[in-house]
Design a protein around this motif. Structure first.
Motif, PDB file in Angstrom:
ATOM      1  N   GLU A  40       0.826  -1.205   0.000  1.00 14.67           N
ATOM      2  CA  GLU A  40       0.000   0.000   0.000  1.00 14.67           C
ATOM      3  C   GLU A  40       0.863   1.258   0.000  1.00 14.67           C
ATOM      4  O   GLU A  40       0.628   2.193  -0.774  1.00 14.67           O
ATOM      5  N   ALA A  41       1.886   1.276   0.843  1.00  8.98           N
ATOM      6  CA  ALA A  41       2.758   2.447   0.927  1.00  8.98           C
ATOM      7  C   ALA A  41       3.564   2.637  -0.355  1.00  8.98           C
ATOM      8  O   ALA A  41       3.652   3.747  -0.893  1.00  8.98           O
ATOM      9  N   ALA A  42       4.159   1.559  -0.865  1.00 10.00           N
ATOM     10  CA  ALA A  42       4.975   1.666  -2.080  1.00 10.00           C
ATOM     11  C   ALA A  42       4.133   2.083  -3.277  1.00 10.00           C
ATOM     12  O   ALA A  42       4.578   2.880  -4.114  1.00 10.00           O
ATOM     13  N   THR A  43       2.918   1.567  -3.367  1.00 12.20           N
ATOM     14  CA  THR A  43       2.027   1.940  -4.466  1.00 12.20           C
ATOM     15  C   THR A  43       1.663   3.415  -4.392  1.00 12.20           C
ATOM     16  O   THR A  43       1.640   4.117  -5.412  1.00 12.20           O
ATOM     17  N   ALA A  44       1.410   3.913  -3.194  1.00 13.18           N
ATOM     18  CA  ALA A  44       1.086   5.342  -3.024  1.00 13.18           C
ATOM     19  C   ALA A  44       2.279   6.222  -3.372  1.00 13.18           C
ATOM     20  O   ALA A  44       2.132   7.245  -4.053  1.00 13.18           O
ATOM     21  N   VAL A  45       3.462   5.833  -2.921  1.00 14.77           N
ATOM     22  CA  VAL A  45       4.674   6.609  -3.233  1.00 14.77           C
ATOM     23  C   VAL A  45       4.923   6.608  -4.742  1.00 14.77           C
ATOM     24  O   VAL A  45       5.224   7.649  -5.333  1.00 14.77           O
ATOM     25  N   ALA A  46       4.795   5.447  -5.366  1.00 16.25           N
ATOM     26  CA  ALA A  46       5.023   5.359  -6.813  1.00 16.25           C
ATOM     27  C   ALA A  46       4.014   6.207  -7.576  1.00 16.25           C
ATOM     28  O   ALA A  46       4.392   6.931  -8.511  1.00 16.25           O
ATOM     29  N   ALA A  47       2.750   6.134  -7.199  1.00 14.71           N
ATOM     30  CA  ALA A  47       1.724   6.935  -7.886  1.00 14.71           C
ATOM     31  C   ALA A  47       2.041   8.423  -7.782  1.00 14.71           C
ATOM     32  O   ALA A  47       1.920   9.168  -8.754  1.00 14.71           O
ATOM     33  N   ARG A  48       2.450   8.836  -6.605  1.00 14.82           N
ATOM     34  CA  ARG A  48       2.791  10.260  -6.399  1.00 14.82           C
ATOM     35  C   ARG A  48       4.010  10.640  -7.247  1.00 14.82           C
ATOM     36  O   ARG A  48       4.038  11.700  -7.875  1.00 14.82           O
ATOM     37  N   ALA A  49       5.016   9.789  -7.266  1.00 16.67           N
ATOM     38  CA  ALA A  49       6.218  10.069  -8.065  1.00 16.67           C
ATOM     39  C   ALA A  49       5.889  10.116  -9.553  1.00 16.67           C
ATOM     40  O   ALA A  49       6.340  11.015 -10.266  1.00 16.67           O
ATOM     41  N   PHE A  50       5.093   9.143 -10.028  1.00 19.46           N
ATOM     42  CA  PHE A  50       4.728   9.120 -11.450  1.00 19.46           C
ATOM     43  C   PHE A  50       3.960  10.379 -11.837  1.00 19.46           C
ATOM     44  O   PHE A  50       4.116  10.907 -12.928  1.00 19.46           O
ATOM     45  N   ARG A  51       3.145  10.889 -10.925  1.00 18.45           N
ATOM     46  CA  ARG A  51       2.350  12.081 -11.191  1.00 18.45           C
ATOM     47  C   ARG A  51       3.183  13.363 -11.086  1.00 18.45           C
ATOM     48  O   ARG A  51       3.110  14.231 -11.950  1.00 18.45           O
ATOM     49  N   GLN A  66       9.935  -8.473  -3.787  1.00 15.14           N
ATOM     50  CA  GLN A  66       9.747  -8.492  -5.237  1.00 15.14           C
ATOM     51  C   GLN A  66       8.284  -8.219  -5.578  1.00 15.14           C
ATOM     52  O   GLN A  66       7.995  -7.446  -6.488  1.00 15.14           O
ATOM     53  N   ARG A  67       7.376  -8.822  -4.833  1.00 15.47           N
ATOM     54  CA  ARG A  67       5.946  -8.616  -5.076  1.00 15.47           C
ATOM     55  C   ARG A  67       5.534  -7.172  -4.793  1.00 15.47           C
ATOM     56  O   ARG A  67       4.714  -6.598  -5.513  1.00 15.47           O
ATOM     57  N   VAL A  68       6.098  -6.591  -3.745  1.00 16.90           N
ATOM     58  CA  VAL A  68       5.805  -5.188  -3.430  1.00 16.90           C
ATOM     59  C   VAL A  68       6.233  -4.299  -4.595  1.00 16.90           C
ATOM     60  O   VAL A  68       5.489  -3.411  -5.024  1.00 16.90           O
ATOM     61  N   ALA A  69       7.418  -4.529  -5.119  1.00 16.42           N
ATOM     62  CA  ALA A  69       7.912  -3.721  -6.240  1.00 16.42           C
ATOM     63  C   ALA A  69       6.998  -3.847  -7.458  1.00 16.42           C
ATOM     64  O   ALA A  69       6.658  -2.845  -8.093  1.00 16.42           O
ATOM     65  N   VAL A  70       6.587  -5.051  -7.769  1.00 16.36           N
ATOM     66  CA  VAL A  70       5.699  -5.277  -8.920  1.00 16.36           C
ATOM     67  C   VAL A  70       4.359  -4.578  -8.701  1.00 16.36           C
ATOM     68  O   VAL A  70       3.834  -3.914  -9.602  1.00 16.36           O
ATOM     69  N   ARG A  71       3.811  -4.690  -7.499  1.00 13.66           N
ATOM     70  CA  ARG A  71       2.532  -4.034  -7.204  1.00 13.66           C
ATOM     71  C   ARG A  71       2.635  -2.520  -7.320  1.00 13.66           C
ATOM     72  O   ARG A  71       1.648  -1.850  -7.627  1.00 13.66           O
ATOM     73  N   ALA A  72       3.818  -1.994  -7.073  1.00 13.15           N
ATOM     74  CA  ALA A  72       4.034  -0.548  -7.171  1.00 13.15           C
ATOM     75  C   ALA A  72       4.285  -0.103  -8.609  1.00 13.15           C
ATOM     76  O   ALA A  72       4.473   1.085  -8.869  1.00 13.15           O
ATOM     77  N   GLY A  73       4.309  -1.039  -9.547  1.00 13.26           N
ATOM     78  CA  GLY A  73       4.482  -0.691 -10.950  1.00 13.26           C
ATOM     79  C   GLY A  73       5.912  -0.755 -11.455  1.00 13.26           C
ATOM     80  O   GLY A  73       6.207  -0.280 -12.543  1.00 13.26           O
TER      81      GLY A  73
END
Length: 89
Positions: free
Chosen positions: A27-38, A57-64
């Motif tokens: 959840e945290a990594a996905t939120a950080v990635a979304a913010r960075a991508f934006r 590895q799964r966390v990284a994939v879930r974060a895109g």
């Protein structure tokens, strides 16, 4: 690779063992990635992942992020796979 010198954003996860397996890192990594991508889409995002750490590895994939095998390297405390998004082509 020397990420510090290349101008990339890094995602690092540090968690307490009592909270593992609850999806908090994803959840945290996905939120950080979304913010960075934006907010900074021109800056690559990376995560250093230990080859034997399937959960990370799964966390990284879930974060895109996807594995960038050509960037794998030995870090300060061992060999790391590099997962990334937004790398120059």
């Amino acid at each position: 690779m020397g990420q510090r010198a290349r101008g990339v954003l890094g995602v690092e996860q540090v968690g307490h063992g009592g909270r593992w397996g609850q999806g908090l890192a994803s959840e945290a990594a996905t939120a950080v990635a979304a913010r960075a991508f934006r907010d900074v889409p021109d800056i690559p995002l990376i995560a250093r992942v230990r080859p034997n750490n399937i959960a990370s590895q799964r966390v990284a994939v879930r974060a895109g992020l996807t594995r960038a095998e050509h960037l794998d390297e030995t870090g300060d405390d061992g060999f790391d796979w590099i997962c990334a998004a937004g790398l120059p082509r």
